[in-house]
Write a protein that holds these residues in place. Structure first.
Motif, PDB file in Angstrom:
ATOM      1  N   ALA A 139       0.839  -1.201   0.000  1.00 18.29           N
ATOM      2  CA  ALA A 139       0.000   0.000   0.000  1.00 18.29           C
ATOM      3  C   ALA A 139       0.873   1.250   0.000  1.00 18.29           C
ATOM      4  N   TYR A 140       1.947   1.245   0.800  1.00 13.73           N
ATOM      5  CA  TYR A 140       2.865   2.390   0.844  1.00 13.73           C
ATOM      6  C   TYR A 140       3.490   2.606  -0.531  1.00 13.73           C
ATOM      7  N   SER A 141       3.936   1.522  -1.143  1.00 13.38           N
ATOM      8  CA  SER A 141       4.581   1.601  -2.447  1.00 13.38           C
ATOM      9  C   SER A 141       3.629   2.150  -3.514  1.00 13.38           C
ATOM     10  N   GLN A 173       3.917   5.685  -5.618  1.00  9.63           N
ATOM     11  CA  GLN A 173       3.840   5.769  -7.075  1.00  9.63           C
ATOM     12  C   GLN A 173       2.765   6.762  -7.514  1.00  9.63           C
ATOM     13  N   ALA A 174       1.629   6.754  -6.827  1.00 12.99           N
ATOM     14  CA  ALA A 174       0.540   7.679  -7.164  1.00 12.99           C
ATOM     15  C   ALA A 174       0.955   9.122  -6.883  1.00 12.99           C
ATOM     16  N   GLY A 175       1.619   9.357  -5.757  1.00 12.84           N
ATOM     17  CA  GLY A 175       2.070  10.703  -5.418  1.00 12.84           C
ATOM     18  C   GLY A 175       3.121  11.207  -6.397  1.00 12.84           C
ATOM     19  N   ALA A 176       4.051  10.338  -6.774  1.00 10.25           N
ATOM     20  CA  ALA A 176       5.100  10.712  -7.720  1.00 10.25           C
ATOM     21  C   ALA A 176       4.519  10.999  -9.105  1.00 10.25           C
ATOM     22  N   ALA A 177       3.400  10.345  -9.422  1.00 13.04           N
ATOM     23  CA  ALA A 177       2.751  10.553 -10.719  1.00 13.04           C
ATOM     24  C   ALA A 177       1.847  11.783 -10.715  1.00 13.04           C
ATOM     25  N   GLY A 178       1.643  12.389  -9.546  1.00  6.73           N
ATOM     26  CA  GLY A 178       0.834  13.598  -9.467  1.00  6.73           C
ATOM     27  C   GLY A 178      -0.652  13.345  -9.283  1.00  6.73           C
ATOM     28  N   ARG A 179      -1.015  12.146  -8.874  1.00 11.29           N
ATOM     29  CA  ARG A 179      -2.434  11.849  -8.665  1.00 11.29           C
ATOM     30  C   ARG A 179      -2.918  12.425  -7.339  1.00 11.29           C
ATOM     31  N   SER A 180      -4.211  12.633  -7.254  1.00  8.21           N
ATOM     32  CA  SER A 180      -4.839  13.172  -6.051  1.00  8.21           C
ATOM     33  C   SER A 180      -4.888  12.104  -4.957  1.00  8.21           C
ATOM     34  N   LYS A 181      -4.882  12.549  -3.699  1.00 11.00           N
ATOM     35  CA  LYS A 181      -4.988  11.584  -2.606  1.00 11.00           C
ATOM     36  C   LYS A 181      -6.378  10.964  -2.544  1.00 11.00           C
ATOM     37  N   ASP A 182      -7.334  11.536  -3.239  1.00 11.45           N
ATOM     38  CA  ASP A 182      -8.675  10.962  -3.320  1.00 11.45           C
ATOM     39  C   ASP A 182      -8.676   9.667  -4.137  1.00 11.45           C
ATOM     40  N   TYR A 183      -7.578   9.399  -4.842  1.00 11.64           N
ATOM     41  CA  TYR A 183      -7.421   8.205  -5.655  1.00 11.64           C
ATOM     42  C   TYR A 183      -7.217   6.949  -4.797  1.00 11.64           C
ATOM     43  N   CYS A 184      -6.983   7.102  -3.510  1.00 16.36           N
ATOM     44  CA  CYS A 184      -6.686   5.983  -2.608  1.00 16.36           C
ATOM     45  C   CYS A 184      -7.775   4.904  -2.694  1.00 16.36           C
ATOM     46  N   PRO A 185      -7.393   3.666  -3.043  1.00 19.22           N
ATOM     47  CA  PRO A 185      -8.383   2.604  -3.213  1.00 19.22           C
ATOM     48  C   PRO A 185      -8.730   1.844  -1.933  1.00 19.22           C
TER      49      PRO A 185
END
Length: 58
Positions: free
Chosen positions: A12-14, A18-30
């Motif tokens: 989950a951390y990894s 990856q999502a943060g480095a790609a610029g995705r929103s934290k709302d993307y958290c599954p």
């Protein structure tokens, strides 16, 4: 010999990193579980800080 799956929290951390480095929103958290979600958000935070510091490019 079988390969062991990585720990769920580590994964989950990894994925959050990856999502943060790609610029995705934290709302993307599954994730919905508190522990796993907090790990994902921790990774997302680290990835976002790295991206803003210029360590990653798209």
């Amino acid at each position: 010999m079988k390969r062991q799956k990585r720990d769920r929290l580590e994964r989950a951390y990894s994925k959050g990193f990856q999502a943060g480095a790609a610029g995705r929103s934290k709302d993307y958290c599954p994730y919905n579980e508190i522990d796993i979600k907090s790990q994902w958000l921790g990774g997302w935070r680290e990835g976002t800080e790295g991206r803003l510091a210029g360590l990653f490019t798209k």
